[in-house]
Design an enzyme around this catalytic site. Structure first.
Site, PDB file in Angstrom:
ATOM      1  N   ARG A 151      -6.473   5.028  19.144  1.00 17.61           N
ATOM      2  CA  ARG A 151      -5.580   4.234  18.283  1.00 17.61           C
ATOM      3  C   ARG A 151      -6.152   2.827  18.080  1.00 17.61           C
ATOM      4  NH1 ARG A 151      -2.708   7.379  21.732  1.00 17.61           N
ATOM      5  NH2 ARG A 151      -0.992   8.664  20.959  1.00 17.61           N
ATOM      6  N   ASN A 158      -0.499   2.335  13.914  1.00 17.73           N
ATOM      7  CA  ASN A 158      -1.279   2.103  15.138  1.00 17.73           C
ATOM      8  C   ASN A 158      -2.425   1.130  14.941  1.00 17.73           C
ATOM      9  OD1 ASN A 158      -0.177   3.654  17.310  1.00 17.73           O
ATOM     10  ND2 ASN A 158      -0.718   5.514  16.191  1.00 17.73           N
ATOM     11  N   ARG A 168       7.770  13.131  25.053  1.00 15.80           N
ATOM     12  CA  ARG A 168       6.812  14.183  25.442  1.00 15.80           C
ATOM     13  C   ARG A 168       6.890  14.435  26.952  1.00 15.80           C
ATOM     14  NH1 ARG A 168       2.237  11.408  21.532  1.00 15.80           N
ATOM     15  NH2 ARG A 168       2.716  12.661  19.684  1.00 15.80           N
ATOM     16  N   HIS A 222       1.095   2.240  23.977  1.00 19.12           N
ATOM     17  CA  HIS A 222       1.191   3.533  23.289  1.00 19.12           C
ATOM     18  C   HIS A 222      -0.258   3.898  22.971  1.00 19.12           C
ATOM     19  CE1 HIS A 222       2.228   6.856  20.751  1.00 19.12           C
ATOM     20  NE2 HIS A 222       1.671   6.290  19.699  1.00 19.12           N
TER      21      HIS A 222
HETATM   22  N1  LIG Z   1       3.494   4.921  16.691  1.00 19.09           N
HETATM   23  C1  LIG Z   1       3.411   6.249  16.716  1.00 19.09           C
HETATM   24  O1  LIG Z   1       3.926   6.900  17.636  1.00 19.09           O
HETATM   25  C2  LIG Z   1       2.703   6.962  15.613  1.00 19.09           C
HETATM   26  C3  LIG Z   1       1.961   6.235  14.717  1.00 19.09           C
HETATM   27  N2  LIG Z   1       1.286   6.852  13.713  1.00 19.09           N
HETATM   28  C4  LIG Z   1       0.514   5.986  12.828  1.00 19.09           C
HETATM   29  O2  LIG Z   1       1.173   5.877  11.565  1.00 19.09           O
HETATM   30  C5  LIG Z   1       0.209   5.471  10.582  1.00 19.09           C
HETATM   31  C6  LIG Z   1       0.384   6.326   9.335  1.00 19.09           C
HETATM   32  O3  LIG Z   1       0.025   7.666   9.579  1.00 19.09           O
HETATM   33  P1  LIG Z   1       0.141   8.783   8.422  1.00 19.09           P
HETATM   34  O4  LIG Z   1       1.402   8.635   7.688  1.00 19.09           O
HETATM   35  O5  LIG Z   1      -0.191  10.082   9.050  1.00 19.09           O
HETATM   36  O6  LIG Z   1      -1.067   8.347   7.464  1.00 19.09           O
HETATM   37  P2  LIG Z   1      -1.206   8.695   5.921  1.00 19.09           P
HETATM   38  O7  LIG Z   1      -2.630   8.467   5.576  1.00 19.09           O
HETATM   39  O8  LIG Z   1      -0.598  10.029   5.627  1.00 19.09           O
HETATM   40  O9  LIG Z   1      -0.294   7.582   5.191  1.00 19.09           O
HETATM   41  C7  LIG Z   1      -0.581   6.230   5.206  1.00 19.09           C
HETATM   42  C8  LIG Z   1       0.005   5.627   3.945  1.00 19.09           C
HETATM   43  O10 LIG Z   1      -0.142   4.203   3.999  1.00 19.09           O
HETATM   44  C9  LIG Z   1      -0.361   3.786   2.665  1.00 19.09           C
HETATM   45  N3  LIG Z   1      -0.914   2.434   2.607  1.00 19.09           N
HETATM   46  C10 LIG Z   1      -2.176   2.011   2.873  1.00 19.09           C
HETATM   47  N4  LIG Z   1      -2.280   0.685   2.661  1.00 19.09           N
HETATM   48  C11 LIG Z   1      -1.056   0.257   2.264  1.00 19.09           C
HETATM   49  C12 LIG Z   1      -0.536  -1.003   1.913  1.00 19.09           C
HETATM   50  N5  LIG Z   1      -1.284  -2.128   1.889  1.00 19.09           N
HETATM   51  N6  LIG Z   1       0.758  -1.073   1.541  1.00 19.09           N
HETATM   52  C13 LIG Z   1       1.552   0.027   1.530  1.00 19.09           C
HETATM   53  N7  LIG Z   1       1.095   1.257   1.857  1.00 19.09           N
HETATM   54  C14 LIG Z   1      -0.183   1.367   2.229  1.00 19.09           C
HETATM   55  C15 LIG Z   1      -1.296   4.833   2.092  1.00 19.09           C
HETATM   56  O11 LIG Z   1      -1.339   4.797   0.667  1.00 19.09           O
HETATM   57  C16 LIG Z   1      -0.676   6.110   2.661  1.00 19.09           C
HETATM   58  O12 LIG Z   1       0.277   6.662   1.762  1.00 19.09           O
HETATM   59  C17 LIG Z   1      -1.151   5.588  11.265  1.00 19.09           C
HETATM   60  O13 LIG Z   1      -1.600   4.310  11.667  1.00 19.09           O
HETATM   61  C18 LIG Z   1      -0.875   6.472  12.468  1.00 19.09           C
HETATM   62  O14 LIG Z   1      -1.792   6.263  13.514  1.00 19.09           O
HETATM   63  C19 LIG Z   1       1.328   8.202  13.533  1.00 19.09           C
HETATM   64  C20 LIG Z   1       2.078   8.982  14.392  1.00 19.09           C
HETATM   65  C21 LIG Z   1       2.806   8.432  15.516  1.00 19.09           C
HETATM   66  C1  LIG Z   2      -0.584   9.387  16.517  1.00 22.77           C
HETATM   67  C2  LIG Z   2       0.237   8.865  17.602  1.00 22.77           C
HETATM   68  O1  LIG Z   2       0.249   7.687  17.889  1.00 22.77           O
HETATM   69  C3  LIG Z   2       1.022   9.798  18.378  1.00 22.77           C
HETATM   70  O2  LIG Z   2       1.361  10.895  17.933  1.00 22.77           O
HETATM   71  O3  LIG Z   2       1.335   9.465  19.542  1.00 22.77           O
END
Ligand SMILES: NC(=O)C1=CN([C@@H]2O[C@H](COP(=O)(O)OP(=O)(O)OC[C@H]3O[C@@H](n4cnc5c(N)ncnc54)[C@H](O)[C@@H]3O)[C@@H](O)[C@H]2O)C=CC1
Ligand SMILES: CC(=O)C(=O)O
Length: 303
Positions: free
Chosen positions: A88, A120, A151, A175
């Site tokens: 991450r 992240n 989890r 995380h």
């Molecule tokens: N905290 C947690 O437990 C989790 C965090 N994540 C994180 O969430 C984030 C998103 O993951 P996904 O949705 O799978 O990725 P994704 O690639 O499907 O979606 C990301 C979106 O952000 C948009 N984006 C990029 N730059 C932007 C900006 N300046 N303004 C507005 N939108 C913008 C993109 O166009 C895209 O639609 C990642 O950083 C991932 O690591 C994912 C799962 C769990």
């Molecule tokens: C991608 C992520 O941060 C999670 O699933 O824990």
């Protein structure tokens, strides 16, 4: 706050859309605004979600950054996601730039707004957002190890043979790879978790690795994780909107460690109402100190 609150989701990718769907089914907000730099992505998600309108009283529509800045709650998912095997924290360079842009575009903020970070590395991005937004720290926090703790509960519930709700245990700290399980304070039905014979037989290091590596495994198998975090965020939004004051492990600034990472907090409609000082063993504290110094050194470059 209360039923009828307006929630914006920045980033309409897999995570943003899954959160929107979970909130749509929950029916506690009047409006969900999806905001993304990719207008086709937003239009597609809004159209798809509109097919579920008959299940909900919530309106889902596309929104602007300026509108998002005036909402009650903003969930920030915009950002790059991990490729298979990537950590991450390796996302920081790309996601810092995106976050800087997102925060700048939403200003000026509704002074009572709550910013909930999901992108992240969530702990580092939360600290940066606290600084960039200028909002009180209690209004800016991250989903942290709420997902990792879910989890963990799933795993422990299957080992002991009780409901997940009966397990009171926390995964704390980053995380990410340096997260720690607070074994010493966990309990089930008022009995210390470590007194259960099934738990005494467990290899704790193996369990800790399994929990910390679950996201890597899902990413390797299907490219991304999104349902678990959508469940977590919808619970957090509900807790804020309805002022439920549940205790959740979230990314917050911890003075003792001078960094943002997860500790149990009381969550209500003003945000983080209180941080709970959980008792930890010396071994657990040492692991947290190591986790904090690694996170601090990353943050320093961006603050
Ligand atoms: N905290 C947690 O437990 C989790 C965090 N994540 C994180 O969430 C984030 C998103 O993951 P996904 O949705 O799978 O990725 P994704 O690639 O499907 O979606 C990301 C979106 O952000 C948009 N984006 C990029 N730059 C932007 C900006 N300046 N303004 C507005 N939108 C913008 C993109 O166009 C895209 O639609 C990642 O950083 C991932 O690591 C994912 C799962 C769990
Ligand atoms: C991608 C992520 O941060 C999670 O699933 O824990």
């Amino acid at each position: 706050m209360g039923r009828g609150s307006r929630v914006s989701i920045i980033g309409a990718g897999s995570v943003g859309a899954s959160i929107a769907f979970a909130l749509h089914l929950q029916k506690i907000s009047s409006e969900i605004l999806l905001v993304d730099i990719n207008p086709e992505a937003v239009e597609g998600q809004v159209l798809d979600l509109s097919d579920a309108n008959f299940t909900s009283s919530t309106q889902v529509r596309s929104g602007t950054f300026q509108e998002a800045g005036q909402c009650d709650i903003v969930v920030i998912t915009a950002g790059a996601k991990q490729k298979s095997g990537e950590t991450r924290v390796e996302l920081i360079e790309r996601n810092y730039k995106i976050l800087d842009n997102v925060i700048g575009s939403m200003k000026p903020f509704n002074p009572n707004i709550i910013l909930l970070l999901v992108a992240n590395p969530v702990d580092v991005l939360t600290r940066i957002t606290q600084k960039l937004s200028g909002l009180p720290e209690k209004q800016v926090f991250g989903s942290g190890t709420f997902l990792d703790s879910a989890r963990l509960k799933l795993k422990l519930a299957s080992v002991i043979g009780v409901s997940e709700n009966a397990i009171h245990s926390y995964d704390l700290g980053e995380h990410g790879d340096s997260q720690i399980i607070a074994w010493s304070s966990a309990h089930v039905g008022g009995k210390p978790l470590l007194d259960f014979p099934e738990i005494q037989k467990l290899d704790k290091e193996v369990v800790a690795k399994e929990i910390a590596n679950k996201a890597y495994k899902i990413i390797e198998l299907k490219g991304a994780t999104y349902f678990g975090i959508a469940g977590c965020v919808s619970m957090l939004v509900q807790c804020i909107v309805l002022n439920q004051r549940h205790i959740r492990p979230l990314s917050v600034y911890i003075k003792e460690y001078d960094c943002v990472f997860s500790m149990p907090v009381v969550l209500g409609s003003n945000g983080v109402e209180r941080i709970i000082e959980i008792s930890l063993s010396e071994k657990e504290k040492n692991k947290l100190r190591r986790s904090a110094s690694a996170l601090k050194s990353i943050c320093t470059k961006y603050l």
